[in-house]
Write an enzyme that holds these catalytic residues in place. Structure first.
Site, mmCIF file in Angstrom:
data_model
loop_
_atom_site.group_PDB
_atom_site.id
_atom_site.type_symbol
_atom_site.label_atom_id
_atom_site.label_comp_id
_atom_site.label_asym_id
_atom_site.label_seq_id
_atom_site.Cartn_x
_atom_site.Cartn_y
_atom_site.Cartn_z
ATOM 1 C CD GLU A 109 14.487 14.062 9.198
ATOM 2 O OE1 GLU A 109 15.429 13.887 8.595
ATOM 3 O OE2 GLU A 109 13.386 14.211 7.811
ATOM 4 C CE LYS A 128 16.531 12.223 5.096
ATOM 5 N NZ LYS A 128 16.722 13.454 5.969
ATOM 6 C CB CYS A 186 12.475 12.866 6.060
ATOM 7 S SG CYS A 186 11.791 14.128 5.202
ATOM 8 C CE LYS A 240 7.482 18.814 0.134
ATOM 9 N NZ LYS A 240 8.156 19.750 0.931
ATOM 10 N N GLY A 296 2.983 48.880 10.024
ATOM 11 C CA GLY A 296 2.309 50.200 10.119
ATOM 12 C C GLY A 296 1.057 49.929 9.403
ATOM 13 C CG LEU A 297 -3.196 49.295 9.202
ATOM 14 C CD1 LEU A 297 -3.122 47.849 8.617
ATOM 15 C CD2 LEU A 297 -4.944 48.852 10.291
ATOM 16 C CB SER A 298 -0.787 51.741 4.064
ATOM 17 O OG SER A 298 -1.274 50.448 3.820
ATOM 18 N N GLY A 356 -4.455 49.810 3.162
ATOM 19 C CA GLY A 356 -4.901 49.135 1.747
ATOM 20 C C GLY A 356 -4.551 47.992 2.029
ATOM 21 C CB ILE A 357 -5.475 44.948 -0.459
ATOM 22 C CG1 ILE A 357 -5.694 43.873 -0.028
ATOM 23 C CG2 ILE A 357 -3.480 45.045 -0.965
ATOM 24 C CD1 ILE A 357 -7.197 43.501 0.962
ATOM 25 C CG ASP A 358 -0.027 44.591 -0.860
ATOM 26 O OD1 ASP A 358 -0.871 44.050 -0.720
ATOM 27 O OD2 ASP A 358 0.889 45.497 -1.343
ATOM 28 C CG ASN A 371 12.230 55.533 -2.148
ATOM 29 O OD1 ASN A 371 11.433 55.016 -1.885
ATOM 30 N ND2 ASN A 371 13.694 55.162 -2.747
#
Length: 397
Positions: free
Chosen positions: A48, A115, A151, A183, A292-294, A296-298, A375
């Site tokens: 489409e 369409k 679609c 989906k 920014g690498l901390s 941690g996992i995120d 913060n």
């Protein structure tokens, strides 16, 4: 139909750039040449609005866009022979703008379809731009009456029913259907419902790629007249895929081809993230990524997605320790960067943090330390990352 007819169809599961009409046209011409010269396909179907990319949004309101679409369509007609093209594009007439498909044969547009079902919910805003069609388009391709829909048309009953009533013996549906969880099952269920209503097979050709907040996962497929999936393209993979449609006096059948296995939920989510990040970076001409690498996992997962999206050589990781950062966090961040082979550096936020606390000393006098100071650290880190982003043209993830 007096004898058996065979139609080889190429399904172009490709990635197009919104607004790059010339580039998209060149990609379309190249795909047509490959499908015809190397595979002798009789026809090729594109997703489409392939010529403009999807969704073109307010670009559709510009008069020069429609001039460029007309010029690109003429270029495609001029350069492509030997193969029938089913192409999604916007068409403007006296009534307004249409979300359309054209059928091109031997350098001429022999049919066009508008369409009918314009989605106007969730991420879709098509009624803002388009006027809906109300008639079927059935065209003979290699002697086989072929219905064209776009679609959302398969998510309601009328468009496919009108195609069947107009003589279609099979259907091609052009799509720009974005990804969300599960989906592919939803698409199969709705197409199966349309097939059970009309009793004719369908090919569902879908877009692939990322565009802003949307990700299109491909996953094109074909169903026979009983609603069984008899071919599917690998999700999240570009390519031209080929099907043989066989017709005789009794029926039209699609010759079965390999069905790609469904992805596990986690795998589909990860691939969608990688594709979306890659296309956002590349289509917006960022030089790379800064993270920014901390430790941690995120941030570790974000780093891996970035590397898989654009390669380690375009990814920069920055550890920004403060007085509260544990040694283990710094060691883990460095190890993550080394494992993935990305550029890595440490920039302490301690000097900036101290200056800000000194500036606020009188304002904060007599008040206990709380989340405010936490913060401020986060904002120091954000300031550094945005400075690197601005200077080096790298997006912050």
């Amino acid at each position: 139909m007096s004898k058996q007819q065979i139609l080889r169809l190429a399904v172009a599961q490709l990635n197009f750039l919104v607004g790059d009409i010339d580039g998209n046209a060149d990609k379309i011409i190249a795909a047509c040449d490959t499908a015809w010269q190397q595979h002798r396909a009789h026809a090729i179907v594109f997703p489409e609005l392939a010529l403009t990319g999807y969704p073109p949004e307010d670009l559709l309101l510009r008069a020069d866009l429609h001039q460029r679409v007309s010029q690109a369509l003429a270029k495609i007609c001029q350069h492509v022979t030997g193969i029938v093209i089913i192409l999604g594009l916007p068409l403007r007439d006296a009534q307004g703008i249409r979300n359309a498909a054209v059928v091109i044969e031997q350098g001429k547009v022999i049919a066009q379809y508008y369409k009918q079902a314009l989605p106007n919910y969730s991420v879709f805003d098509e009624k803002r731009y388009f006027i809906a069609g109300d008639t079927a388009c059935v065209v003979s391709i290699a002697g086989i009456p072929t219905g064209i829909t776009i679609c959302e048309d398969v998510w309601v009953e009328q468009p496919t029913r009108l195609s069947k009533q107009a003589g279609a013996q099979w259907l091609i549906n052009l799509n720009a259907s974005p990804f969300h969880l599960d989906k592919d099952r939803e698409r199969h269920d709705i197409v199966r419902q349309r097939i059970h209503e009309n009793g004719i097979p369908m090919v569902y050709a879908n877009l692939i790629g990322g565009q802003d907040e949307l990700v299109f996962d491909g996953g094109s497929f074909a169903m026979d007249a009983h609603g069984t999936v008899i071919w599917s393209a690998p999700p999240f993979e570009l390519g031209l895929f080929y099907l043989d449609i066989v017709a005789d006096v009794a029926m039209v059948q699609i010759t079965p081809q390999p069905v790609s296995p469904a992805l596990a939920l986690e795998d589909s989510v990860y691939r969608a993230l990688v594709l979306g990040v890659r296309d956002y970076i590349n289509k917006n001409n960022f030089a790379g990524v800064v993270i920014g690498l901390s430790g941690g996992i995120d941030s570790a997962l974000t780093l891996k997605i970035a590397v898989d999206a654009i390669g380690a050589q375009r990814v920069e990781a920055v550890m920004m320790p403060s007085r509260f950062t544990a040694t283990m966090s710094r060691e883990d961040a460095q190890a993550q960067a080394e494992i993935l082979g990305v550029a890595y550096q440490e920039i302490s936020i301690e000097p900036a943090f101290e200056v800000l606390l000194a500036m606020l000393k009188e304002e904060f006098r007599g008040l206990p330390a709380d989340v405010t100071e936490e913060n401020i650290q986060a904002r120091c880190r954000g300031l550094l990352l945005m400075a690197i982003s601005n200077k080096k043209r790298k997006i912050v993830l």
